[in-house]
Design an enzyme around this catalytic site. Structure first.
Site, mmCIF file in Angstrom:
data_model
loop_
_atom_site.group_PDB
_atom_site.id
_atom_site.type_symbol
_atom_site.label_atom_id
_atom_site.label_comp_id
_atom_site.label_asym_id
_atom_site.label_seq_id
_atom_site.Cartn_x
_atom_site.Cartn_y
_atom_site.Cartn_z
ATOM 1 N N GLU A 209 22.600 4.826 -35.620
ATOM 2 C CA GLU A 209 23.516 3.685 -35.636
ATOM 3 C C GLU A 209 24.534 3.850 -34.508
ATOM 4 O OE1 GLU A 209 24.602 2.255 -39.419
ATOM 5 O OE2 GLU A 209 26.505 1.408 -38.750
ATOM 6 N N ARG A 210 24.652 2.800 -33.728
ATOM 7 C CA ARG A 210 25.535 2.840 -32.544
ATOM 8 C C ARG A 210 25.156 3.978 -31.604
ATOM 9 N NH1 ARG A 210 26.596 -2.208 -33.510
ATOM 10 N NH2 ARG A 210 27.796 -2.558 -35.399
ATOM 11 N N ASN A 252 26.885 5.523 -43.094
ATOM 12 C CA ASN A 252 26.250 4.492 -43.910
ATOM 13 C C ASN A 252 24.984 5.125 -44.486
ATOM 14 O OD1 ASN A 252 28.088 2.310 -43.428
ATOM 15 N ND2 ASN A 252 27.189 2.091 -41.388
ATOM 16 N N LYS A 331 31.946 7.576 -46.621
ATOM 17 C CA LYS A 331 32.441 6.230 -46.298
ATOM 18 C C LYS A 331 32.295 5.430 -47.584
ATOM 19 C CE LYS A 331 31.432 2.265 -43.269
ATOM 20 N NZ LYS A 331 30.631 1.782 -42.116
ATOM 21 N N GLU A 335 32.667 -1.743 -45.677
ATOM 22 C CA GLU A 335 31.544 -2.457 -45.052
ATOM 23 C C GLU A 335 30.299 -2.402 -45.928
ATOM 24 O OE1 GLU A 335 31.362 -0.686 -41.134
ATOM 25 O OE2 GLU A 335 32.913 -2.035 -40.393
ATOM 26 N N ARG A 368 36.710 9.116 -45.481
ATOM 27 C CA ARG A 368 37.124 8.247 -44.364
ATOM 28 C C ARG A 368 38.110 7.175 -44.832
ATOM 29 N NH1 ARG A 368 33.240 5.523 -41.526
ATOM 30 N NH2 ARG A 368 33.915 6.018 -39.417
ATOM 31 N N ASP A 414 38.947 -0.424 -34.660
ATOM 32 C CA ASP A 414 37.627 0.208 -34.635
ATOM 33 C C ASP A 414 37.235 0.607 -33.220
ATOM 34 O OD1 ASP A 414 35.249 1.165 -35.611
ATOM 35 O OD2 ASP A 414 34.246 -0.781 -35.617
ATOM 36 N N GLU A 442 30.346 2.817 -28.415
ATOM 37 C CA GLU A 442 30.024 1.533 -29.042
ATOM 38 C C GLU A 442 30.722 0.362 -28.343
ATOM 39 O OE1 GLU A 442 30.877 1.439 -33.198
ATOM 40 O OE2 GLU A 442 30.379 -0.677 -33.417
ATOM 41 N N GLU A 552 38.723 -0.934 -19.244
ATOM 42 C CA GLU A 552 39.748 -1.748 -19.900
ATOM 43 C C GLU A 552 40.060 -2.997 -19.077
ATOM 44 O OE1 GLU A 552 43.644 0.037 -20.095
ATOM 45 O OE2 GLU A 552 44.178 -1.102 -21.898
ATOM 46 N N TRP A 582 35.236 -10.610 -40.034
ATOM 47 C CA TRP A 582 35.505 -9.199 -39.761
ATOM 48 C C TRP A 582 36.967 -8.880 -39.478
ATOM 49 C CZ3 TRP A 582 31.767 -5.669 -40.733
ATOM 50 C CH2 TRP A 582 30.447 -6.153 -40.853
#
Lengths: 720, 720
Positions: A209-210, A252, A331, A335, A368, A414, A442, A552, A582
């Site tokens: 993931e990511r 997750n 976690k 989510e 977390r 995040d 990410e 940035e 979100w």
């Protein structure tokens, strides 16, 4: 017996441990004084290097000891440091070790700076009070040069390993008679990587993931992939930058992965066995609903006796398979993951239940703090996702067990390219906190863009949540420093070869948060390219030093964040999250942009900080430019502290960001003769994508604001 | 021998063929005069109905013929219509059949209207010139009532099947002595469904691309799923609304699916065998690069002899497995699919190569005109996706083989809720054209929103591309009418039970494009709910009649289209495609919105139409409101022909659309006592989602335009 050094599989990049980096130690005579599994690892490293470069390594006590040595490595208290997994602060110490120099050699911002290259002794460390004259701990070591011998004295076996890699970093400098004494010990006992690796490929999120570096190093097709030489090589790289803990699966925890805790613990044990020789303890992400999902109970209520018994039994099973198991990462209520809220319990109740099960075995639960409402209504401007972690957890201060660590993302949202430091970090003085950063990029270019995060992490770690004279974030993070891993089975480990610098920098900052990140980058360059010309080193610095600021510049402006494509989070979509559940909004209209998080007129988030920060952030006049739109909704014509209007700042930074990306590509192209061809080509290919992507960001963001504001660019450049 | 009627699997909705609908025929005595496979199907249908309702069915020639009949079904020329697959126009005719009534009974808009219910004879058909006094064709039939007997005389076996289902549709009315003679024949020989079914589940698009009704009826896990009773039941439903061709795989032919053409043709043959008894021919989507992908050739150049030979051989293989195979569907040079452009050849070259291979066997190639640049730069306003099909294909008019059909989407973009009719349909007089509509509701609520598309399709089919007095689209579509299928393995076939009405309406409109779609809807209601009260029927009409307009109201305004979430296309994202490569823009800024497609100042798309339309669309003053933003970029204060400003129209329609969706939900809730509980519950659940979704559309679209324009709602309603 020396442990055999893992064989790097064919075609895999050695990263910051090329054989050449071992020439200075490998061509000399070393005496090792100590015993135990990590001493065997050190022995194996030296034997391997000596076999290559003609040196010699001897263990004290062997009959043929007769020669003089260039290097002596010894564990201070051999008898009491045999547990390779014991890297905690409370290990046996070494008595007085300091007195001559400061701790570490990376030259913190507050230090004397400027002096010498990697390994030079810096000024007084921010953590000197815990090191000078105190205990080294099992991970610490002293390096000194006397009578032509370089001596490393370690507080424990892990310290010997870190001492060895320190000597490797120092290279020939380690053997100069001008060296002064240095004592080194990590700022925090836990320096951890969280792998968001799925055991089975997730239909949407994929294997990792990511993850932007191929498949998982650990898992494939639902089982441990069993490429142990690769995993051991990975452990070696991690140890060489100071990391000592790895969580091996995604936070997750899907159904397949839930089973790692019980029936598939053997798979985890195999990974733990591969990581252990390099002083790395294994942790596991678990599903809070495991008693239901795996145990067949009707509840996962943390206050239910049957549930607590189930966890106690599960933990016993884990420790019988992995005696030095580190603990759990959780976690919960986040989510879509299950958690204690389901049962009307607090997060302290949830964490403490797991802490209780782990305590008899010395394990820790990392709980977390990333808990927020991800089913928010965008129409409701009173709900503020940024507030959520503080609102959930600040009231629980003092209620967590000793072996429960609250793991807090460094910012309130995040892992955006720019966020304020999370107010949670100053709000729970009676709770062990860990700070979580994200090495996997990410939101910072997904390892297709070069974005060296050292300066960002350093800013976070030096931030003083309670104001001047009060502790820095790094000092508050007694529970550890954690990064979401950025590695996979990619031949370069991190997809973008330059992203290796992020992993290395994280490890070194976790050890020494006060270090100047640019010195760490120099270390990384020197290790990765031991034969590098100054032109290559200068080129690498040129393309990396400012790369975070460059990223940035061409992405979301002034701290407002989240102008990314929903779901995969790559590339621009200015309104991508604007009407979503979100909680990630910018509220741009034809007149202005930004989120009013002031106490006076906004969501009140600014008031979650201690007074000096709360006051600074409360007013648009005093708020730092780079966070202005995070804290305030202002007209496009608002004049920044820089003297520019907001909209002109947006235009200018976006044009500049692209120019800087183009310049970096140009610089890199000019280094083609200096780097290994495959390495150079991979980076060059990524720069093509970065420049393409930066232009897309520039044009979409600028067009969006021109169309909305109607204010033309003051310099008349093309906006669509 | 009567063919056994397929057994509808347990729990599967009978849709518009509930047993009860067969009571009128099943309780009577029927004589069948004819022979052949489709006659066996008719025989089986009647035997099944009679077994249930006590009637009797007899085949002429059997020894026990002695009774008198209520219904006689006969094929006019038995000897020459034995090929069940022959549904072409050129089949044996029936001599003079007309003279009494008009064709069909659905009452075209130009007819007398108003008179009677389903089956009542309408006014002169638009297609009367081809039917009255001419040939019926194999599919046609005449129904007349004389001497107390209802007689159906069919031009061929398929006509007998359609005649039977027509009598079923008529119900008791079929046996009233007041009936007048009716002749029926389809407007076009090909009435086709294209299934976008993947054989293997696609990692992104799933089993059925743009499918919203579960998995594929045909395929599962890489092979034909073998649920033949279900497939036969499906074929029966299709025959009952007049469909006679099915393409069984996705037009995006991935690697697995490419093999259907050769090594896996047996799988296709099995499906063809299940469809054949209901007069449905099977077609296949093929990959233009098949000679390379499957044949190992180095090229797929359509002018290369080896390539042509390869296709000829492949087609021979297909026909030896499926003697009545219909032909190929091809998406070439479109959205990443291979095509003739790779070899510098034209699309006529590509289509004609396949046509040549198919010709000896009587097959047809359906070559899709959906060709455009999907790697467009949003910064470039000179490229206009809407122009693409015309620009590509108009110059090729007259160059296509006789058995090549150019399959044209009804609008120039991609099945938006509102588009102008494609100018391609008036631009290729010497080319066989098929019109493609989309029953699957990709952009019209994905079968979670009720959106009955009959009125939209009817508008398209009645449009006269060359102006008044010139042919309608339906008349220009000699190559057939095609719909992308909306069915899957869902128990209700279409996910949303009300979406069954779309499938039924398509079939009936393909047969009779001139029909009033509201009459067709009444037919569907009467068949689906044979015992329906007038209250249920009125409720169904109330929720469906205006549902397309309702959906239009709460989604993208005034024809501008594509304000959907990228990728899956469900739910609003006003800027979702605004900066993408797909060519689907609205160019909204703080002053106005819309795409200038005029010839004078825009992309010139308006000039692709024949004069009356080109002139109408060219000016914002004359352009129909519902297409204004498709053709013109106007200020938010632009006054529509309706008298409202654009922005007030946006606000008003979005509030109205939600109110209409809420009202439909309320109406449906009030019918709970009248419909089968599972049926009612499924629809009710969908209405909850529709209302939620409609509110989301309303608020996002209104907020977007309020934020951008700064113009408040004239009625002061809440906009966020």
């Amino acid at each position: 017996m020396p442990l055999t050094v893992p064989v790097l599989p064919e075609g895999i990049d050695p990263a910051w441990l090329p054989l050449e980096a071992f020439r200075p130690v490998g061509s000399r005579r070393t005496l090792i004084d100590g015993s135990g599994p990590l001493v065997d690892t050190v022995h194996g490293e030296l034997a391997h290097a000596c076999a290559q470069f003609g040196g010699e390594v001897i263990i004290r006590g062997r009959s043929d000891v007769s020669s003089s040595y260039d290097l002596v490595l010894r564990v201070a208290d051999v008898g009491d440091s045999g547990d390779s997994g014991d890297s905690s602060d409370s290990g046996p110490g070494l008595g007085v070790v300091g007195g001559h120099g400061g701790l570490d050699g990376l030259g913190g911002a507050g230090g004397t700076g400027g002096a010498g290259g990697p390994g030079a002794v810096g000024g007084p460390s921010a953590f000197g009070g815990r090191g000078d004259g105190g205990e080294l701990g099992a991970d610490g070591f002293v390096v000194e040069r006397t009578h032509g011998i370089t001596a490393v004295t370690a507080g424990g076996q892990p310290g010997l390993l870190y001492g060895l890699f320190h000597v490797v970093r120092l290279g020939e400098d380690a053997f100069r008679d001008t060296r002064t004494r240095e004592a080194h010990r990590p700022a925090t006992a836990l320096r951890m990587l969280d792998h968001w690796d799925n055991v089975a490929v997730h239909p949407v999120m994929g294997q990792v993931e990511r993850g932007y570096a191929g498949g998982s190093l650990f898992w494939r097709d639902g089982i441990a992939r069993g490429e142990w030489e690769r995993v051991r090589s990975y452990a070696r790289l991690l140890a060489a930058c100071g990391i000592n803990a790895v969580s091996v699966n995604n936070v997750n925890v899907h159904e397949t992965e839930a089973h790692l805790l019980t029936d598939w613990i053997g798979e985890v044990a195999d990974i733990a066995a591969a990581l252990r020789p390099y002083g790395i303890r294994t942790h596991l992400s678990v599903n809070f609903a495991a008693p239901v999902v795996l145990g067949g109970l009707s509840t996962a209520d943390p206050l239910d006796e049957a549930v607590r018994d189930w966890w106690a039994g599960a933990v016993r099973g884990v420790y019988s398979a992995i005696p030095d198991f580190g603990g759990f990462v959780v976690k919960a209520d986040s989510e879509g993951q299950p958690g204690p809220f389901t049962y009307g319990r607090s997060h302290a109740d949830g964490a403490n239940m797991l802490a209780e099960a782990l305590a008899p075995h010395g394990g820790t639960v990392h709980w977390r703090a990333f808990v927020y409402n991800h089913r928010q209504d965008w129409r409701d401007r009173s709900t503020d996702r940024a507030r959520a972690a503080y609102d959930h957890f600040a009231p629980l201060d003092g209620k967590f067990a000793d072996n429960a660590v609250l793991q807090v993302k460094h910012g309130p949202m995040d892992f955006q390219v720019r966020e304020p430091v999370s107010p949670v970090l100053g709000a729970l003085p009676r709770t062990r906190l860990a700070v979580e950063v994200q090495a996997t990029q990410e939101y910072t270019g997904q390892q297709r863009h070069a974005c060296w995060l050292g300066p960002m992490w350093s800013e976070v770690l030096r931030f003083r949540p309670e104001g001047e004279q009060r502790p820095r974030v790094a000092e508050l993070a007694g529970g550890g420093l954690v990064a979401v891993a950025n590695v996979g089975d990619d031949p370069f480990w991190t997809g973008h070869p330059l992203a290796q610098a992020n992993l290395y920098t994280f490890g070194r900052l976790a050890w020494h948060p006060d270090a100047d990140p640019h010195r760490i980058l120099d270390e990384w360059i020197a290790l990765t390219f031991p034969c590098a010309s100054e032109r290559l080193a200068a080129g690498l610095r040129a393309v990396l030093h400012g790369s975070w600021r460059t990223y940035e510049k061409y992405t979301a402006p002034l701290g407002v964040g989240f102008m990314v494509q929903p779901g995969h989070h790559y590339g621009p979509s200015v309104d991508g999250y604007e009407y979503s559940p979100w909680g990630t909004y910018h509220f741009a209209d034809r007149d202005g942009i930004g989120v009013d998080r002031s106490a006076a007129t906004g969501t009140g988030y600014a008031a979650q900080y201690a007074k000096p920060w709360a006051e600074l952030y409360e007013s648009a006049a005093s708020c730092p430019d780079e966070l202005l739109l995070f804290f305030h909704h202002v007209p496009y014509g608002h004049v920044l502290r820089s003297g520019k209007t907001v909209v002109q700042h947006i235009y200018d930074t976006h044009f500049e960001g692209v120019e800087e990306a183009e310049e970096a590509r140009r610089v890199w192209a000019g280094l083609a003769d200096l780097a290994e061809p495959a390495w150079h080509a991979r980076v060059a290919e990524r720069y093509d994508e970065q420049v393409r992507g930066a232009r897309e960001w520039r044009d979409q963001v600028n067009s969006y604001f021109l169309r909305k504001s109607g204010i033309p660019d003051g310099r008349g450049r093309t906006i669509y």
